[in-house]
Design a protein around this motif. Structure first.
Motif, PDB file in Angstrom:
ATOM      1  N   THR A   1       7.003  -8.795  -5.175  1.00  0.00           N
ATOM      2  CA  THR A   1       5.561  -8.698  -5.399  1.00  0.00           C
ATOM      3  C   THR A   1       4.803  -9.366  -4.261  1.00  0.00           C
ATOM      4  O   THR A   1       3.754  -8.884  -3.843  1.00  0.00           O
ATOM      5  N   THR A   2       5.320 -10.446  -3.735  1.00  0.00           N
ATOM      6  CA  THR A   2       4.674 -11.155  -2.634  1.00  0.00           C
ATOM      7  C   THR A   2       4.570 -10.257  -1.409  1.00  0.00           C
ATOM      8  O   THR A   2       3.516 -10.208  -0.750  1.00  0.00           O
ATOM      9  N   LYS A   3       5.609  -9.524  -1.095  1.00  0.00           N
ATOM     10  CA  LYS A   3       5.588  -8.619   0.058  1.00  0.00           C
ATOM     11  C   LYS A   3       4.560  -7.494  -0.149  1.00  0.00           C
ATOM     12  O   LYS A   3       3.855  -7.110   0.774  1.00  0.00           O
ATOM     13  N   LEU A   4       4.493  -6.977  -1.376  1.00  0.00           N
ATOM     14  CA  LEU A   4       3.512  -5.935  -1.676  1.00  0.00           C
ATOM     15  C   LEU A   4       2.083  -6.464  -1.557  1.00  0.00           C
ATOM     16  O   LEU A   4       1.197  -5.778  -1.058  1.00  0.00           O
ATOM     17  N   GLN A   5       1.865  -7.698  -1.997  1.00  0.00           N
ATOM     18  CA  GLN A   5       0.540  -8.310  -1.875  1.00  0.00           C
ATOM     19  C   GLN A   5       0.171  -8.500  -0.412  1.00  0.00           C
ATOM     20  O   GLN A   5      -0.958  -8.214  -0.005  1.00  0.00           O
ATOM     21  N   GLN A   6       1.108  -8.961   0.390  1.00  0.00           N
ATOM     22  CA  GLN A   6       0.856  -9.152   1.814  1.00  0.00           C
ATOM     23  C   GLN A   6       0.544  -7.819   2.493  1.00  0.00           C
ATOM     24  O   GLN A   6      -0.365  -7.722   3.323  1.00  0.00           O
ATOM     25  N   LEU A   7       1.293  -6.788   2.135  1.00  0.00           N
ATOM     26  CA  LEU A   7       1.052  -5.463   2.703  1.00  0.00           C
ATOM     27  C   LEU A   7      -0.325  -4.939   2.303  1.00  0.00           C
ATOM     28  O   LEU A   7      -1.040  -4.362   3.124  1.00  0.00           O
ATOM     29  N   THR A   8      -0.721  -5.160   1.064  1.00  0.00           N
ATOM     30  CA  THR A   8      -2.033  -4.726   0.591  1.00  0.00           C
ATOM     31  C   THR A   8      -3.145  -5.454   1.334  1.00  0.00           C
ATOM     32  O   THR A   8      -4.125  -4.840   1.765  1.00  0.00           O
ATOM     33  N   ILE A   9      -3.009  -6.747   1.502  1.00  0.00           N
ATOM     34  CA  ILE A   9      -4.011  -7.539   2.217  1.00  0.00           C
ATOM     35  C   ILE A   9      -4.102  -7.091   3.677  1.00  0.00           C
ATOM     36  O   ILE A   9      -5.193  -6.892   4.221  1.00  0.00           O
ATOM     37  N   PHE A  10      -2.967  -6.894   4.319  1.00  0.00           N
ATOM     38  CA  PHE A  10      -2.948  -6.449   5.716  1.00  0.00           C
ATOM     39  C   PHE A  10      -3.609  -5.078   5.869  1.00  0.00           C
ATOM     40  O   PHE A  10      -4.421  -4.856   6.768  1.00  0.00           O
ATOM     41  N   THR A  11      -3.269  -4.147   4.978  1.00  0.00           N
ATOM     42  CA  THR A  11      -3.844  -2.801   5.036  1.00  0.00           C
ATOM     43  C   THR A  11      -5.352  -2.836   4.808  1.00  0.00           C
ATOM     44  O   THR A  11      -6.110  -2.140   5.496  1.00  0.00           O
ATOM     45  N   THR A  12      -5.804  -3.655   3.872  1.00  0.00           N
ATOM     46  CA  THR A  12      -7.237  -3.787   3.597  1.00  0.00           C
ATOM     47  C   THR A  12      -7.973  -4.348   4.801  1.00  0.00           C
ATOM     48  O   THR A  12      -9.040  -3.849   5.179  1.00  0.00           O
TER      49      THR A  12
END
Length: 137
Positions: A5-16
């Motif tokens: 979940t942490t990796k998915l959150q980081q990816l979401t933040i980076f993409t945003t």
């Protein structure tokens, strides 16, 4: 394959953040393109050449604001440009409505309409301005 979940959150933040930076860059580039265009420059020159309009605004200083990109009045193509430019002076502000046409023979823009509408509702046609008031002394 499991993704934390942490990796998915980081990816979401980076993409945003990347998307936001891209949108901001495009907005700045579009505004720069408008301000450097001949039809924008011609409209502002016509405003600055009209002493009655400049006095009504309380200019100088004249502040030209960014065009509202979502405004439906703003419409440009290869042959015509219709824009609404927000302007303010020290006394009041308003919108400079302009319509320009690209002349096919010379490939230059020609200003066909330039109207300043102040916040108070006063309208001034800048292509046939009212005569400047003269003081008798």
């Amino acid at each position: 394959m499991r993704v934390s979940t942490t990796k998915l959150q980081q990816l979401t933040i980076f993409t945003t953040m990347l998307t936001g930076a891209g949108i901001g860059t495009m907005y700045c580039l579009l505004q720069k393109k408008f301000t450097e265009s001949d039809y924008h420059r011609l409209a502002l020159q016509q405003l600055e050449a009209c002493p009655v309009a400049m006095v009504s605004l309380g200019a100088p200083p004249l502040k030209v604001h960014n065009i509202h990109l979502t405004d439906r009045y703003n419409c440009m193509n290869q042959h015509t440009a219709q824009i609404k430019i927000p302007v303010t002076g020290s006394q009041t502000g308003g919108y400079l409505y302009s319509y320009s046409v690209r002349e096919p023979n010379t490939d230059r823009w020609s200003l066909k309409q330039a109207v300043l509408i102040l916040r108070e509702g006063q309208t001034m046609d800048l292509l046939s301005p009212p005569p400047a008031a003269t003081e008798d002394t």
